[in-house]
Write an enzyme that holds these catalytic residues in place. Structure first.
Site, PDB file in Angstrom:
ATOM      1  N   CYS A   1      40.136  36.268  40.715  1.00  0.00           N
ATOM      2  CA  CYS A   1      40.042  37.679  41.075  1.00  0.00           C
ATOM      3  C   CYS A   1      40.806  37.896  42.389  1.00  0.00           C
ATOM      4  O   CYS A   1      40.489  37.266  43.404  1.00  0.00           O
ATOM      5  CB  CYS A   1      38.597  38.141  41.250  1.00  0.00           C
TER       6      CYS A   1
ATOM      7  N   LYS B   1      32.801  41.939  31.436  1.00  0.00           N
ATOM      8  CA  LYS B   1      33.331  42.042  32.804  1.00  0.00           C
ATOM      9  C   LYS B   1      32.804  40.841  33.575  1.00  0.00           C
ATOM     10  O   LYS B   1      31.657  40.410  33.360  1.00  0.00           O
ATOM     11  CB  LYS B   1      32.831  43.333  33.458  1.00  0.00           C
TER      12      LYS B   1
ATOM     13  N   THR C   1      45.672  45.871  30.112  1.00  0.00           N
ATOM     14  CA  THR C   1      46.287  47.153  30.457  1.00  0.00           C
ATOM     15  C   THR C   1      46.480  48.060  29.243  1.00  0.00           C
ATOM     16  O   THR C   1      46.095  49.241  29.266  1.00  0.00           O
ATOM     17  CB  THR C   1      47.635  46.905  31.161  1.00  0.00           C
TER      18      THR C   1
ATOM     19  N   LEU D   1      35.630  43.829  41.695  1.00  0.00           N
ATOM     20  CA  LEU D   1      34.551  43.152  40.943  1.00  0.00           C
ATOM     21  C   LEU D   1      33.314  44.046  40.723  1.00  0.00           C
ATOM     22  O   LEU D   1      32.182  43.597  40.904  1.00  0.00           O
ATOM     23  CB  LEU D   1      34.130  41.867  41.663  1.00  0.00           C
TER      24      LEU D   1
HETATM   25  O1  LIG Z   1      39.236  43.832  40.923  1.00  0.00           O
HETATM   26  C1  LIG Z   1      38.668  43.289  39.938  1.00  0.00           C
HETATM   27  O2  LIG Z   1      37.475  43.496  39.601  1.00  0.00           O
HETATM   28  C2  LIG Z   1      39.513  42.344  39.164  1.00  0.00           C
HETATM   29  N1  LIG Z   1      40.768  42.758  38.886  1.00  0.00           N
HETATM   30  C3  LIG Z   1      41.680  41.925  38.258  1.00  0.00           C
HETATM   31  O3  LIG Z   1      42.848  42.314  38.014  1.00  0.00           O
HETATM   32  N2  LIG Z   1      41.287  40.685  37.907  1.00  0.00           N
HETATM   33  C4  LIG Z   1      40.045  40.209  38.141  1.00  0.00           C
HETATM   34  O4  LIG Z   1      39.743  39.053  37.805  1.00  0.00           O
HETATM   35  C5  LIG Z   1      39.109  41.082  38.802  1.00  0.00           C
HETATM   36 CL1  LIG Z   1      37.504  40.508  39.090  1.00  0.00          CL
END
Ligand SMILES: O=C(O)c1[nH]c(=O)[nH]c(=O)c1Cl
Length: 310
Positions: free
Chosen positions: A128, A45, A270, A73
């Protein structure tokens, strides 16, 4: 080896890995991916300097033909993942994803990685879409160039970047020109399609809580955009910059198409989220069956060989 690849001198015996963010926040999840048949690598992550709880739930929802997320994040913090990738005995490469929520945090994080004992590939997440109030770095072309210039002034380890989808040919041209200025190990495209919206038809309500229901779109819905971005950047980037194709992979045919567009590795988000790690063995079998049907013995036989109509 039929499904092999190599990035920054690191060999992959299989082309599959998880998309950062899915099934990779805790060591238990990462361990399970390491033990999964069909994964050629794993990625963490995206790590920020410190632990983040992320956005309020519900922050991820399955939708017809995909997913919508505004996780915000959530992660255990850089030290947690640095400790994992530097101490875990693994039989396959482990990639470290990092994402500062500010320009200076990106630099701070990469200084720490540079000074650590981690020798693998670091992926800088520039895309993000879900930190409220923070624009995606990669949609700001000048800032992206300035950041990468500052990073490569001190960072000597293998570094790739995770990019958002672009939708304009001039943006492909301009961003590829910027990325070609740097000794990048790889470009990973696409991240989720930012700030989509899905409505629950029974309640006329959005399906995720953060940002009034706005979130990144992934899954089958994203495949046409994902394939276009892999293709466009493969056509424009120096061959020394390898490609990780991400977006819209549900079956072996989708994997095959990412490779036709130029992908060296293929990551899955997904579909992994909803099917679980057993998905990788299925994708591998389906891809190998397609290759056998076409008489291909290696991904090298057809990578980037998408045909156009003359
Ligand atoms: O909301 C998120 O954590 C997130 N969600 C995404 O779809 N892509 C990302 O790079 C990140 Cl960091």
């Amino acid at each position: 080896q039929a499904l092999h690849a190599e990035i920054a001198g690191i060999k992959f015996d299989d082309i599959f890995l998880n998309a950062s963010g899915v099934h990779c926040q805790t060591t238990a999840e990462l361990d399970e991916l390491l033990a999964t048949k069909g994964t050629g690598a794993i990625i963490t992550k995206s790590a920020t300097s410190a632990y983040r709880a992320g956005n309020p739930s519900p922050r991820l929802s399955k939708i017809p033909l995909g997913s919508i997320n505004s996780m915000g994040l959530p992660n255990e913090g850089l030290d947690y993942y640095l400790d994992y990738v530097t101490t875990k005995q693994a039989d396959k490469p482990m990639l470290l994803s990092v994402a500062g929520v500010s320009y200076t945090e990106n630099l701070d994080i990469l200084h720490k990685v540079q000074d650590s004992s981690f020798m693998g590939i670091t992926e800088l997440n520039l895309s993000c879409p879900n930190v409220p109030g923070k624009p995606q770095t990669a949609y700001d072309f000048e800032t992206t160039e300035r950041l990468l210039t500052e990073v490569f002034a001190f960072f000597t380890k293998p570094l790739g970047v995770k990019m958002p989808p672009y939708f304009d040919i001039v943006h492909f041209d301009d961003m590829a020109k910027i990325l070609n200025k740097f000794p990048l190990a790889h470009v990973n495209t696409i991240n989720s399609i930012g700030n989509g919206l899905w409505i629950n038809e029974d309640t006329d309500t959005v399906v995720i809580k953060p940002k009034g229901g706005f979130g990144g779109i992934g899954g089958a819905l994203a495949k046409p955009t994902a394939l276009a971005n892999v293709r466009a950047f493969r056509q424009r980037l120096n061959p020394t910059i390898k490609m990780i194709g991400t977006g819209g992979v549900v079956n072996g045919r989708d994997v095959y198409e990412h490779i036709l567009c130029g992908a060296d590795l293929v990551s899955v988000g997904t579909q992994l989220q909803f099917e679980g790690p057993s998905m990788f063995a299925r994708l591998e079998q389906e891809l190998l069956a397609i290759m056998a049907e076409k008489g291909y013995t290696s991904v090298d036989d057809f990578r980037g060989q998408l045909k156009i109509i003359e």
